[in-house]
Design an enzyme around this catalytic site. Structure first.
Site, PDB file in Angstrom:
ATOM      1  N   GLU A  41       0.615 -18.273  -8.941  1.00  0.00           N
ATOM      2  CA  GLU A  41      -0.693 -18.187  -9.048  1.00  0.00           C
ATOM      3  C   GLU A  41      -1.240 -17.235 -10.108  1.00  0.00           C
ATOM      4  O   GLU A  41      -0.352 -16.137 -10.736  1.00  0.00           O
ATOM      5  CB  GLU A  41      -1.240 -17.399  -7.770  1.00  0.00           C
ATOM      6  CG  GLU A  41      -0.876 -18.062  -6.373  1.00  0.00           C
ATOM      7  CD  GLU A  41      -1.362 -17.177  -5.208  1.00  0.00           C
ATOM      8  OE1 GLU A  41      -1.374 -17.878  -4.029  1.00  0.00           O
ATOM      9  OE2 GLU A  41      -1.871 -16.074  -5.519  1.00  0.00           O
TER      10      GLU A  41
ATOM     11  N   CYS B   6      -4.270 -11.290 -14.308  1.00  0.00           N
ATOM     12  CA  CYS B   6      -3.201 -10.980 -13.110  1.00  0.00           C
ATOM     13  C   CYS B   6      -2.100 -12.031 -13.300  1.00  0.00           C
ATOM     14  O   CYS B   6      -2.372 -13.223 -12.912  1.00  0.00           O
ATOM     15  CB  CYS B   6      -3.905 -10.521 -11.671  1.00  0.00           C
ATOM     16  SG  CYS B   6      -2.348 -10.027 -10.682  1.00  0.00           S
TER      17      CYS B   6
ATOM     18  N   CYS C 235       9.027 -14.209  -4.122  1.00  0.00           N
ATOM     19  CA  CYS C 235       9.871 -12.658  -4.464  1.00  0.00           C
ATOM     20  C   CYS C 235      10.608 -12.369  -3.206  1.00  0.00           C
ATOM     21  O   CYS C 235      10.528 -12.721  -2.304  1.00  0.00           O
ATOM     22  CB  CYS C 235       8.642 -11.575  -4.495  1.00  0.00           C
ATOM     23  SG  CYS C 235       9.201 -10.028  -4.921  1.00  0.00           S
TER      24      CYS C 235
ATOM     25  N   CYS D 269       8.350  -7.122   0.508  1.00  0.00           N
ATOM     26  CA  CYS D 269       7.520  -6.069   1.290  1.00  0.00           C
ATOM     27  C   CYS D 269       6.428  -6.744   2.615  1.00  0.00           C
ATOM     28  O   CYS D 269       6.112  -7.722   2.156  1.00  0.00           O
ATOM     29  CB  CYS D 269       6.685  -5.674   0.309  1.00  0.00           C
ATOM     30  SG  CYS D 269       7.434  -5.014  -1.298  1.00  0.00           S
TER      31      CYS D 269
ATOM     32  N   CYS E 251       2.881  -8.302   2.307  1.00  0.00           N
ATOM     33  CA  CYS E 251       2.691  -8.869   1.121  1.00  0.00           C
ATOM     34  C   CYS E 251       2.678 -10.254   1.236  1.00  0.00           C
ATOM     35  O   CYS E 251       3.872 -10.986   1.789  1.00  0.00           O
ATOM     36  CB  CYS E 251       3.490  -8.522  -0.068  1.00  0.00           C
ATOM     37  SG  CYS E 251       3.385  -9.655  -1.528  1.00  0.00           S
TER      38      CYS E 251
ATOM     39  N   GLY F  96       5.754 -11.816  -7.552  1.00  0.00           N
ATOM     40  CA  GLY F  96       7.238 -11.298  -8.079  1.00  0.00           C
ATOM     41  C   GLY F  96       7.068  -9.728  -8.439  1.00  0.00           C
ATOM     42  O   GLY F  96       6.254  -9.431  -8.433  1.00  0.00           O
ATOM     43  N   GLU F  97       8.486  -9.296  -8.430  1.00  0.00           N
ATOM     44  CA  GLU F  97       8.805  -8.208  -9.168  1.00  0.00           C
ATOM     45  C   GLU F  97       9.275  -8.479 -10.608  1.00  0.00           C
ATOM     46  O   GLU F  97      10.210  -8.566 -10.746  1.00  0.00           O
ATOM     47  CB  GLU F  97       9.729  -7.383  -8.107  1.00  0.00           C
ATOM     48  CG  GLU F  97      10.462  -6.168  -8.702  1.00  0.00           C
ATOM     49  CD  GLU F  97       9.346  -5.261  -9.275  1.00  0.00           C
ATOM     50  OE1 GLU F  97       8.986  -4.623  -8.321  1.00  0.00           O
ATOM     51  OE2 GLU F  97       9.448  -4.639 -10.548  1.00  0.00           O
TER      52      GLU F  97
ATOM     53  N   SER G  87       3.495  -3.705 -13.143  1.00  0.00           N
ATOM     54  CA  SER G  87       3.335  -2.988 -11.851  1.00  0.00           C
ATOM     55  C   SER G  87       4.621  -3.319 -11.078  1.00  0.00           C
ATOM     56  O   SER G  87       5.157  -4.448 -11.172  1.00  0.00           O
ATOM     57  CB  SER G  87       2.298  -3.485 -11.088  1.00  0.00           C
ATOM     58  OG  SER G  87       2.508  -2.975  -9.709  1.00  0.00           O
TER      59      SER G  87
ATOM     60  N   LEU H 105       3.222   2.414  -4.580  1.00  0.00           N
ATOM     61  CA  LEU H 105       3.957   3.483  -3.787  1.00  0.00           C
ATOM     62  C   LEU H 105       3.457   3.110  -2.399  1.00  0.00           C
ATOM     63  O   LEU H 105       4.782   3.123  -1.717  1.00  0.00           O
ATOM     64  CB  LEU H 105       3.463   4.800  -4.070  1.00  0.00           C
ATOM     65  CG  LEU H 105       4.001   6.022  -3.731  1.00  0.00           C
ATOM     66  CD1 LEU H 105       5.411   6.019  -4.065  1.00  0.00           C
ATOM     67  CD2 LEU H 105       3.443   7.226  -4.256  1.00  0.00           C
ATOM     68  N   HIS H 106       2.634   2.964  -1.893  1.00  0.00           N
ATOM     69  CA  HIS H 106       2.085   2.613  -0.495  1.00  0.00           C
ATOM     70  C   HIS H 106       2.694   3.439   0.448  1.00  0.00           C
ATOM     71  O   HIS H 106       2.380   3.124   1.875  1.00  0.00           O
ATOM     72  CB  HIS H 106       2.704   1.053  -0.159  1.00  0.00           C
ATOM     73  CG  HIS H 106       2.217   0.075  -1.279  1.00  0.00           C
ATOM     74  ND1 HIS H 106       0.881   0.297  -1.982  1.00  0.00           N
ATOM     75  CD2 HIS H 106       2.883  -0.876  -2.044  1.00  0.00           C
ATOM     76  CE1 HIS H 106       0.644  -0.805  -2.740  1.00  0.00           C
ATOM     77  NE2 HIS H 106       1.736  -1.544  -2.887  1.00  0.00           N
TER      78      HIS H 106
ATOM     79  N   ASN I  63      -5.868  -6.693   2.372  1.00  0.00           N
ATOM     80  CA  ASN I  63      -6.617  -7.725   2.349  1.00  0.00           C
ATOM     81  C   ASN I  63      -5.697  -8.739   3.389  1.00  0.00           C
ATOM     82  O   ASN I  63      -4.718  -9.341   2.951  1.00  0.00           O
ATOM     83  CB  ASN I  63      -6.616  -8.491   1.148  1.00  0.00           C
ATOM     84  CG  ASN I  63      -7.710  -9.552   0.808  1.00  0.00           C
ATOM     85  OD1 ASN I  63      -8.185 -10.165   1.936  1.00  0.00           O
ATOM     86  ND2 ASN I  63      -7.912 -10.255  -0.312  1.00  0.00           N
TER      87      ASN I  63
ATOM     88  N   CYS J 224      -2.787 -11.476  -4.258  1.00  0.00           N
ATOM     89  CA  CYS J 224      -1.526 -11.995  -4.523  1.00  0.00           C
ATOM     90  C   CYS J 224      -0.771 -13.098  -3.322  1.00  0.00           C
ATOM     91  O   CYS J 224      -0.582 -12.479  -2.491  1.00  0.00           O
ATOM     92  CB  CYS J 224      -0.640 -10.913  -4.864  1.00  0.00           C
ATOM     93  SG  CYS J 224       1.155 -11.513  -4.958  1.00  0.00           S
TER      94      CYS J 224
HETATM   95  S1  SF4 Z   1       5.371  -9.731  -4.822  1.00  0.00           S
HETATM   96 FE1  SF4 Z   1       5.317  -7.373  -5.119  1.00  0.00          FE
HETATM   97  S2  SF4 Z   1       4.426  -6.508  -3.200  1.00  0.00           S
HETATM   98 FE2  SF4 Z   1       4.911  -8.711  -2.974  1.00  0.00          FE
HETATM   99  S3  SF4 Z   1       7.230  -8.695  -1.966  1.00  0.00           S
HETATM  100 FE3  SF4 Z   1       7.357  -8.738  -4.249  1.00  0.00          FE
HETATM  101  S4  SF4 Z   1       7.305  -6.812  -4.946  1.00  0.00           S
HETATM  102 FE4  SF4 Z   1       6.704  -6.545  -2.899  1.00  0.00          FE
END
Ligand code: SF4
Length: 372
Positions: free
Chosen positions: A97, A110, A117, A121, A124, A170-171, A202, A225-226, A301, A344
Site C-alpha cells: 500500500e 506514506c 511485516c 506489533c 497493527c 513493514g519495518e 519511522s 514508542l507506543h 484506527n 497502514c
Molecule cells: S508495520 Fe510497523 S507497526 Fe506494523 S508490525 Fe511492522 S513494525 Fe509493527
C-alpha cells in the site's frame, strides 16, 4: 548487477552512482547514466523509447539487458478528504500500500518497505498479515515514481509530494540496504530532490539500524514508542524485549548528533486501558528526560478483530495536556482517509490475512484490560 527473473536488471534499483558504475560495466560513458537517471525519475519515463536525447543504439542495447520495472496498480481508493491509497502489486501476488495525504501547504506520501511485516506489533493490521519479503530498492522508490505519475505530476515541475514518510507496511530498518538506497534516490537533485528534513523514517526501535542510519543517510527520525514502560511495550511491540526503552532512548540521543532535525518524533498510538492512563504520560516525561522530542498521539484506527479500542477523545486530550504542561510539543494526529481504510495495512489486510492471530491477540488484550 541485480538481475530480475526476466534476466534484466531494474534501473530503478540504482542510485546515480550505482547507475554510472552499471553504464561503465556495459561500456558506456558515465554521463549517459545521468541522462537516463533523470529521464526515469525527473520525467517519469518507464520505457527507453521516450528518451529523446539517448541514441537508438543505446536504447536498443539497454532494452536487451535492462528495464524500468514499476509496480502494477491493483486498485486506487480516493477518500472524501482527498487522501488517495494505491494497492500495488510487486509480482507473484505480493501487494503493498502507498498513501498520499494532501494538506494545505504540503503533500505527504506514506511508503511501504516490506510485503507484510515480521515484527507482529499487536495493534497493527500489517503485522497480522505475516511477512513475505523485503521490497527491492526499486520497489520502494517506485512508489514515489508511481504517485507522481498517478497524480499527473513530474518532479521537475513544482513538487506536489513535498514530504515522504517511510511509515507504510513493514519495518524499514529491517530492510536496511534497500531502504537506504531508495532514500538516497529520493534525496538526489537529479531525481526527486527531497529535503532530508522532509524525508522521515519511522522505526519500531531497531537500535543497530538507527546507529547505522546516522552515518549512512541521516533523515528525520520518528520512533513508534507506543508505551511508557517496558512491561506494556514488550506486550504490544515484541521487539522491545530485544531493544528495551532505555537503550532505545540512548540510540535516539546518539542519532540527534546527525539528524537534519533537532528533535525526535515519538509516535504514540492511544489504546484504551492499555497505554493511555495519565500515569503513562508522566512516565513518558521521565523516560525521555532532556531529549529534544515531540510527541504525536495517534487515535487508534480499529480494524476487524483488532482486540483494541481507541482511547476516548477526552482521555487523549488529558494525556496531551500533561505532556504539553511539561513543555513537550504534542500533537494529535488527524484521522484521514477514514472512508477508505487508509491506516497502514488495512486494505491489503482485507484481502490478505495470512495469520490466525486475531483470536490470540484479542484474548491477550482482554486479559490486559481486565488485569488493570
Ligand atoms: S508495520 Fe510497523 S507497526 Fe506494523 S508490525 Fe511492522 S513494525 Fe509493527
Amino acid at each position: 548487477m541485480k538481475e530480475l527473473k526476466s534476466g534484466k536488471v531494474n534501473l530503478l534499483d540504482y542510485t546515480l552512482n550505482g547507475l554510472e558504475e552499471f553504464f561503465i560495466q556495459i561500456g558506456e560513458p558515465k554521463f549517459r547514466a545521468k541522462q537516463v537517471f533523470r529521464w526515469i525519475h525527473l520525467n517519469g519515463a518507464s520505457t527507453f523509447e521516450v528518451m529523446s536525447d539517448v541514441s537508438k543504439t543505446l536504447k536498443a542495447k539497454l532494452s536487451e539487458i535492462a528495464e524500468i520495472r514499476v509496480p502494477q496498480l491493483i486498485s486506487e481508493h480516493i477518500a472524501s478528504d482527498g487522501v488517495v491509497k494505491w494497492i500495488l502489486e510487486v509480482g507473484e501476488g505480493n501487494k503493498i500500500e502507498t498513501v498520499y495525504i494532501p494538506e494545505n501547504e504540503r503533500g505527504t506520501l506514506c511508503i511501504s518497505s516490506q510485503v507484510g511485516c515480521a515484527l507482529e506489533c499487536q495493534f497493527c493490521s500489517t503485522g497480522r498479515q505475516g511477512f513475505n519479503r523485503n521490497l527491492t530498492a526499486g520497489e520502494v522508490v517506485s512508489q514515489l515514481w508511481w504517485a507522481n505519475q498517478s497524480l499527473g505530476h513530474t518532479p521537475k515541475e513544482e513538487k506536489i509530494i513535498t514530504n515522504v514518510v517511510m511509515m507504510g507496511m513493514g519495518e524499514p530498518l529491517a530492510n536496511y540496504d534497500n531502504v537506504v538506497t531508495a532514500m538516497k534516490i529520493m534525496l538526489d537533485d537529479n531525481a526527486y530532490n527531497l529535503s532530508k528534513r522532509k524525508l522521515t523514517l519511522s522505526t519500531s526501535g531497531m537500535i543497530p539500524g538507527i546507529d547505522r542510519l546516522k552515518n549512512d543517510c541521516p533523515v528525520s527520525l520518528a520512533v513508534s514508542l507506543h508505551a511508557s514502560n517496558d512491561e506494556v511495550r514488550s506486550e504490544i511491540i515484541p521487539l522491545n524485549k530485544k531493544y528495551p526503552i532505555k537503550e532505545l532512548m540512548a540510540a535516539c540521543s546518539r542519532y540527534l548528533s546527525a539528524s537534519p532535525r533537532d528533535f525526535i518524533t515519538f509516535e504514540y498510538v492511544m489504546l484504551q486501558n492499555v497505554n493511555d492512563k495519565l500515569q503513562h504520560a508522566r512516565e513518558l516525561i521521565k523516560i525521555v528526560g532532556n531529549m529534544p522530542c515531540k510527541f504525536n498521539l495517534i487515535p487508534f484506527n480499529p480494524f476487524p478483530n483488532a482486540g483494541f479500542e481507541s482511547s476516548s477523545r477526552d482521555q487523549i486530550l488529558q494525556f496531551q495536556k500533561i505532556l504539553r504542561n511539561a513543555g513537550f510539543i504534542t500533537t494529535i494526529r488527524k484521522t484521514r482517509g477514514e472512508d477508505i481504510d487508509a491506516a497502514c495495512g488495512q486494505l491489503v489486510g482485507k484481502v490478505n490475512d495470512k495469520t490466525k492471530r486475531q483470536e490470540k491477540w484479542r484474548t491477550i488484550a482482554i486479559q490486559q484490560v481486565s488485569s488493570k
